[in-house]
Design an enzyme around this catalytic site. Structure first.
Site, PDB file in Angstrom:
ATOM      1  N   GLY A  21       0.812  -1.215   0.000  1.00 41.44           N
ATOM      2  CA  GLY A  21       0.000   0.000   0.000  1.00 41.44           C
ATOM      3  C   GLY A  21       0.840   1.257   0.000  1.00 41.44           C
ATOM      4  CB  ALA A  22       4.296   1.795  -0.994  1.00 41.84           C
ATOM      5  N   GLY A  25      -0.663   7.914   1.378  1.00 42.02           N
ATOM      6  CA  GLY A  25      -0.804   7.915   2.826  1.00 42.02           C
ATOM      7  C   GLY A  25       0.424   7.452   3.584  1.00 42.02           C
ATOM      8  CB  ILE A  26       0.660   5.525   6.739  1.00 44.85           C
ATOM      9  CG1 ILE A  26      -0.026   6.558   7.651  1.00 44.85           C
ATOM     10  CG2 ILE A  26       1.723   4.753   7.521  1.00 44.85           C
ATOM     11  CD1 ILE A  26      -0.874   5.941   8.737  1.00 44.85           C
ATOM     12  CB  SER A 141      -6.391   0.529  13.988  1.00 46.19           C
ATOM     13  OG  SER A 141      -7.300   1.566  14.279  1.00 46.19           O
ATOM     14  CE1 TYR A 168      -9.563  -0.386   9.276  1.00 50.12           C
ATOM     15  CE2 TYR A 168      -9.852   0.711  11.393  1.00 50.12           C
ATOM     16  CZ  TYR A 168      -9.077   0.442  10.271  1.00 50.12           C
ATOM     17  OH  TYR A 168      -7.823   0.995  10.162  1.00 50.12           O
TER      18      TYR A 168
END
Length: 301
Positions: A21-22, A25-26, A141, A168
């Site tokens: 997921g690069a 965002g983070i 999270s 979630y």
């Protein structure tokens, strides 16, 4: 001791990192900072065009490879493509948040499939191939504390229950449980690697981009940028970068912001819910993930 900052990241020349997921965002910030310190970074992204756009603004010691964690076939293809690599750090960053019951290509609930089964399968395949040499970082999270009752091993894919926002939190609790269980297995079976978890606090990223009415999404984004409440993606990436780079960090650590409520601030080791430390639950969840991903339980890790 002074608060940890980006200046504390050591020289990473000669190391290889995979960040899922690069492209935003983070994950994007994490990839940028690792590459800036000399690591060779693989941007593992679902959308190759977005990944290429992200890479264009980075150091040249990077590459983009396709990985859709919602699709277990894509995970297997990615792992096969790096079968002969040495990977020092795997950052399981990619995830999703949705308020609609959606299914993955294999029929799993989308958040459980993307946030849990995809990273689990990727990690185990890389371990079984002998790729990993140092550590695995799992993104959890603060919402894991609200996911306790919703993590039901008899209905992980939400076939029998009414789907809701607690799904979630359940997926992020599962990530944290698996991170702790992974470390216990490293200690018990080897190899001498480390499994570390992190959470970003309240970070204003695109995670909420498709959840709820537009007005609510805007309010969530605004709150995430208010001082003492939230932080931007750069601030949210600090716990991940701490978990990925602190040389003597103990396996089994959980890293989060140091500010009030762990919403923002410099990263440090933090605590987690009692259920995240339930070893019986962890073993059962691990076995369930092996079954749902088609992995044989034979062998270490």
């Amino acid at each position: 001791m002074s608060p940890w900052t980006l200046a504390d990241i050591p020289d990473l020349s000669g190391t290889v990192a995979v960040v899922t997921g690069a492209s935003a965002g983070i994950g994007l910030v994490t990839a940028q900072e690792l590459a800036a310190r000399g690591a060779y970074v693989v941007l593992a992204c679902r959308d190759l065009d977005r990944g290429a756009a992200a890479r264009a603004a980075m150091a040249t010691n990077t590459e983009v490879r396709r990985l859709d964690l919602a699709d277990l076939d894509s995970v297997r293809e990615f792992a096969a493509g790096v079968a002969d690599w040495r990977i020092d750090v795997l950052v399981n960053n990619a995830g999703c948040l949705t308020d609609q019951l959606t299914r993955t290509p294999q029929g799993h609930e989308l958040m459980f499939g993307t946030n849990v089964l995809g990273p689990f399968l990727l990690t185990q395949l890389l371990l079984r191939q002998g790729n990993l040499t140092d550590r695995v970082v799992w993104l959890s999270s603060m919402a894991h504390r609200q996911g306790g009752r919703a993590l039901d091993l008899t209905d992980l894919d939400w076939h029998r229950r009414r789907f809701g926002p607690q799904a979630y939190g359940a997926s992020k609790l599962a990530d944290l449980i698996l991170a702790y269980e992974q470390q216990r297995r490293f200690v018990r079976d080897g190899p001498p690697l480390r499994s570390i978890a992190a959470h970003p606090g309240w970070s204003a990223t695109n995670l909420f981009a498709t959840v709820g009415p537009q007005m609510l999404r805007g309010a969530v984004g605004l709150l995430g940028r208010l001082p003492l409440i939230g932080q931007d993606a750069a601030g949210g990436a600090l716990p991940t970068l701490y978990a990925a780079t602190v040389p003597d960090l103990a396996g089994g650590s959980y890293i989060g912001p140091s500010g009030p409520g762990e919403l923002q601030g410099a990263p440090r080791p933090v605590g987690s819910s009692a259920r995240s430390h339930d070893r019986v639950l962890a073993a059962e969840l691990w076995a369930a993930c092996e079954e749902l991903t088609g992995l044989s339980p034979a062998g270490p890790h």
